[in-house]
Scaffold this motif. Structure first.
Motif, PDB file in Angstrom:
ATOM      1  N   GLY A 101       0.789  -1.220   0.000  1.00 10.04           N
ATOM      2  CA  GLY A 101       0.000   0.000   0.000  1.00 10.04           C
ATOM      3  C   GLY A 101       0.820   1.268   0.000  1.00 10.04           C
ATOM      4  O   GLY A 101       0.273   2.352  -0.110  1.00 10.04           O
ATOM      5  N   ALA A 102       2.139   1.163   0.111  1.00  8.22           N
ATOM      6  CA  ALA A 102       2.987   2.352   0.145  1.00  8.22           C
ATOM      7  C   ALA A 102       3.246   2.834  -1.273  1.00  8.22           C
ATOM      8  O   ALA A 102       3.348   2.043  -2.202  1.00  8.22           O
ATOM      9  N   SER A 133      16.525  22.838   4.123  1.00  7.60           N
ATOM     10  CA  SER A 133      17.238  21.569   4.041  1.00  7.60           C
ATOM     11  C   SER A 133      16.407  20.464   4.685  1.00  7.60           C
ATOM     12  O   SER A 133      15.825  20.668   5.756  1.00  7.60           O
ATOM     13  N   PRO A 134      16.311  19.301   4.042  1.00  5.98           N
ATOM     14  CA  PRO A 134      15.512  18.220   4.632  1.00  5.98           C
ATOM     15  C   PRO A 134      16.167  17.672   5.892  1.00  5.98           C
ATOM     16  O   PRO A 134      17.395  17.686   6.031  1.00  5.98           O
ATOM     17  N   ASP A 135      15.343  17.206   6.793  1.00  4.26           N
ATOM     18  CA  ASP A 135      15.884  16.645   8.012  1.00  4.26           C
ATOM     19  C   ASP A 135      16.437  15.246   7.753  1.00  4.26           C
ATOM     20  O   ASP A 135      16.275  14.659   6.692  1.00  4.26           O
ATOM     21  N   LYS A 136      17.110  14.724   8.751  1.00  2.00           N
ATOM     22  CA  LYS A 136      17.789  13.440   8.607  1.00  2.00           C
ATOM     23  C   LYS A 136      16.797  12.310   8.414  1.00  2.00           C
ATOM     24  O   LYS A 136      17.052  11.367   7.650  1.00  2.00           O
ATOM     25  N   ALA A 137      15.645  12.384   9.060  1.00  2.00           N
ATOM     26  CA  ALA A 137      14.658  11.307   8.945  1.00  2.00           C
ATOM     27  C   ALA A 137      14.107  11.203   7.526  1.00  2.00           C
ATOM     28  O   ALA A 137      13.944  10.105   6.991  1.00  2.00           O
ATOM     29  N   SER A 138      13.843  12.352   6.889  1.00  2.00           N
ATOM     30  CA  SER A 138      13.318  12.312   5.523  1.00  2.00           C
ATOM     31  C   SER A 138      14.352  11.787   4.538  1.00  2.00           C
ATOM     32  O   SER A 138      14.007  11.066   3.582  1.00  2.00           O
ATOM     33  N   VAL A 139      15.616  12.138   4.760  1.00  2.00           N
ATOM     34  CA  VAL A 139      16.677  11.628   3.880  1.00  2.00           C
ATOM     35  C   VAL A 139      16.802  10.118   4.011  1.00  2.00           C
ATOM     36  O   VAL A 139      16.932   9.398   3.010  1.00  2.00           O
ATOM     37  N   LEU A 140      16.741   9.609   5.232  1.00  2.00           N
ATOM     38  CA  LEU A 140      16.816   8.165   5.434  1.00  2.00           C
ATOM     39  C   LEU A 140      15.622   7.453   4.813  1.00  2.00           C
ATOM     40  O   LEU A 140      15.755   6.367   4.233  1.00  2.00           O
ATOM     41  N   GLN A 141      14.442   8.059   4.918  1.00  2.00           N
ATOM     42  CA  GLN A 141      13.253   7.454   4.324  1.00  2.00           C
ATOM     43  C   GLN A 141      13.345   7.433   2.807  1.00  2.00           C
ATOM     44  O   GLN A 141      12.948   6.448   2.154  1.00  2.00           O
ATOM     45  N   THR A 142      13.889   8.511   2.228  1.00  5.56           N
ATOM     46  CA  THR A 142      14.078   8.541   0.775  1.00  5.56           C
ATOM     47  C   THR A 142      15.051   7.472   0.321  1.00  5.56           C
ATOM     48  O   THR A 142      14.819   6.773  -0.671  1.00  5.56           O
ATOM     49  N   ASN A 143      16.153   7.312   1.051  1.00  5.41           N
ATOM     50  CA  ASN A 143      17.122   6.269   0.709  1.00  5.41           C
ATOM     51  C   ASN A 143      16.509   4.882   0.841  1.00  5.41           C
ATOM     52  O   ASN A 143      16.783   3.984   0.031  1.00  5.41           O
ATOM     53  N   ASN A 145      13.346   4.122   0.410  1.00  6.82           N
ATOM     54  CA  ASN A 145      12.448   3.920  -0.726  1.00  6.82           C
ATOM     55  C   ASN A 145      13.219   3.570  -1.993  1.00  6.82           C
ATOM     56  O   ASN A 145      12.807   2.700  -2.770  1.00  6.82           O
ATOM     57  N   LEU A 146      14.354   4.249  -2.203  1.00  8.75           N
ATOM     58  CA  LEU A 146      15.161   3.952  -3.380  1.00  8.75           C
ATOM     59  C   LEU A 146      15.747   2.549  -3.318  1.00  8.75           C
ATOM     60  O   LEU A 146      15.796   1.841  -4.323  1.00  8.75           O
ATOM     61  N   MET A 147      16.198   2.123  -2.136  1.00  4.86           N
ATOM     62  CA  MET A 147      16.726   0.768  -1.998  1.00  4.86           C
ATOM     63  C   MET A 147      15.635  -0.268  -2.204  1.00  4.86           C
ATOM     64  O   MET A 147      15.869  -1.340  -2.777  1.00  4.86           O
ATOM     65  N   THR A 148      14.412   0.055  -1.744  1.00  9.64           N
ATOM     66  CA  THR A 148      13.294  -0.866  -1.963  1.00  9.64           C
ATOM     67  C   THR A 148      12.991  -1.020  -3.446  1.00  9.64           C
ATOM     68  O   THR A 148      12.757  -2.122  -3.946  1.00  9.64           O
ATOM     69  N   LEU A 149      13.011   0.096  -4.171  1.00 12.72           N
ATOM     70  CA  LEU A 149      12.801   0.028  -5.610  1.00 12.72           C
ATOM     71  C   LEU A 149      13.884  -0.778  -6.300  1.00 12.72           C
ATOM     72  O   LEU A 149      13.635  -1.539  -7.238  1.00 12.72           O
TER      73      LEU A 149
END
Length: 345
Positions: A101-102, A133-143, A145-149
């Motif tokens: 669902g994500a 500047s994005p916070d550390k949590a958003s950067v980790l979440q983006t990474n 998501n990219l690793m999941t893809l």
């Protein structure tokens, strides 16, 4: 020291090698008549900084902004004259939704903002406002998501861990949980494995903690076990597995041979021959009625092998029944269907 806004401490100390750039001094700080090497007058103080008002630095920046604005206006006129068509990002979808669902967006919203701003034609820097500047949590979440893809597209264990049917198809285990329990049974010895043909110099240290030259292992022990099970279960060629994992065929061969030797050594220590009481407790009803004294059901099997080059080995391994060179073996199972004996081939 006050003008350059530096505090003397552990990160900044003044000695005979300390320098200040000449761009931070005005022309009044230099003598009118001097040679090639410019020297400062006595009591010269740096006053040209970006936080000071009315400096030459701000004057040069205003000049650069005017040049950029003029170039941008010319580009806008040229685009209007040629009649170039602008496209809308809203017409295309760059998002993908998965079973959990994500929603993972491949292209960030920054691309849309950039295209919209470029299509408007306002390329000046006067109204530019830098984004937060994005916070550390958003950067980790983006990474994440990219690793999941990335792992959704690669042939790896992580791609099939959420599907029990895929795990059973490739490995023979009923689920990923049973495969993980089997891997825990092989712990911690599987962390000390060295590939066939290499010398073990670990001295009892896990491979991950060793400091050795050369590239580190690209696959984890769990992933190497998955490769071995896929090779044994589906019979995939080693070159095909190497192409799926972006590794060489020889590296796949070393992994499979090493793990087969390791698994044979661990399985040899398991007592698979059950006692008579265990056989009677697990015996099906049809056996209890007609064959209550059965301990094991034996049968011989043959496995195809490559034709040996030696003539003696060819005669010993040739099967007139299969019309092929085979390896013969005796297998016994209990009435419930569990393997209880395997002879040497």
């Amino acid at each position: 020291i006050v003008n350059i806004r530096r505090d003397i401490g552990k990160d900044f100390a003044i000695n005979r090698h300390t320098r200040v750039c000449s761009l931070h001094f005005t022309e009044d700080c230099y003598p009118k008549h001097q040679g090639i090497r410019r020297r400062l007058v006595k009591d010269a103080i740096p006053t040209v900084f970006h936080w000071c008002k009315g400096t030459s630095t701000q004057h040069s920046r205003r000049k650069i902004k005017k040049q950029i604005s003029s170039v941008a206006s010319e580009n806008k006129e040229n685009k209007a004259a040629t009649g170039l068509q602008q496209f809308s990002v809203e017409e295309h979808s760059y998002s993908r939704q998965y079973t959990d669902g994500a929603m993972y967006t491949i292209y960030p919203t920054t691309l849309r903002r950039y295209l919209e701003s470029s299509s408007s034609g306002d390329d000046s820097l006067e109204d530019y406002e830098p984004s937060v500047s994005p916070d550390k949590a958003s950067v980790l979440q983006t990474n994440l998501n990219l690793m999941t893809l990335r792992y959704e597209e690669k042939f790896t264990l992580l791609r099939f861990c959420n599907s029990d049917s895929d795990i059973k198809y490739y490995t023979g285990f009923r689920s990923y949980i049973s495969l993980s329990c089997f891997f825990q049974f092989l712990q911690p010895e599987c962390n000390f494995l060295y590939y066939v043909g290499t010398e073990n110099t670990s001295s009892g240290t896990p491979y991950d903690l060793l400091k050795k030259r050369g590239p580190s292992r690209s696959l984890s022990p769990m992933e190497e076990l998955f490769i071995t099970l896929v090779r044994l279960r589906k019979g995939l060629q080693e070159r095909l597995i190497g192409d799926l994992y972006s590794i060489s065929e020889g590296h796949v061969s070393k992994i499979v041979n090493t793990w087969i030797i390791f698994l044979a050594d661990r399985f040899r220590s398991l007592p698979i021959w059950p006692k008579a009481e265990q056989v009677r407790k697990t015996m099906p009803a049809c056996f209890r009625e007609h064959y209550s004294t059965t301990r094991a059901i034996v049968d011989c099997t043959e496995l195809f092998i490559e034709q040996p080059s030696a003539s003696d080995c060819q005669r010993e391994t040739f099967s007139s029944y299969k019309h092929h060179n085979t390896a013969k073996g005796l297998i016994a199972i209990s009435p419930v269907g569990q393997l209880t004996f395997i002879s040497p081939l």
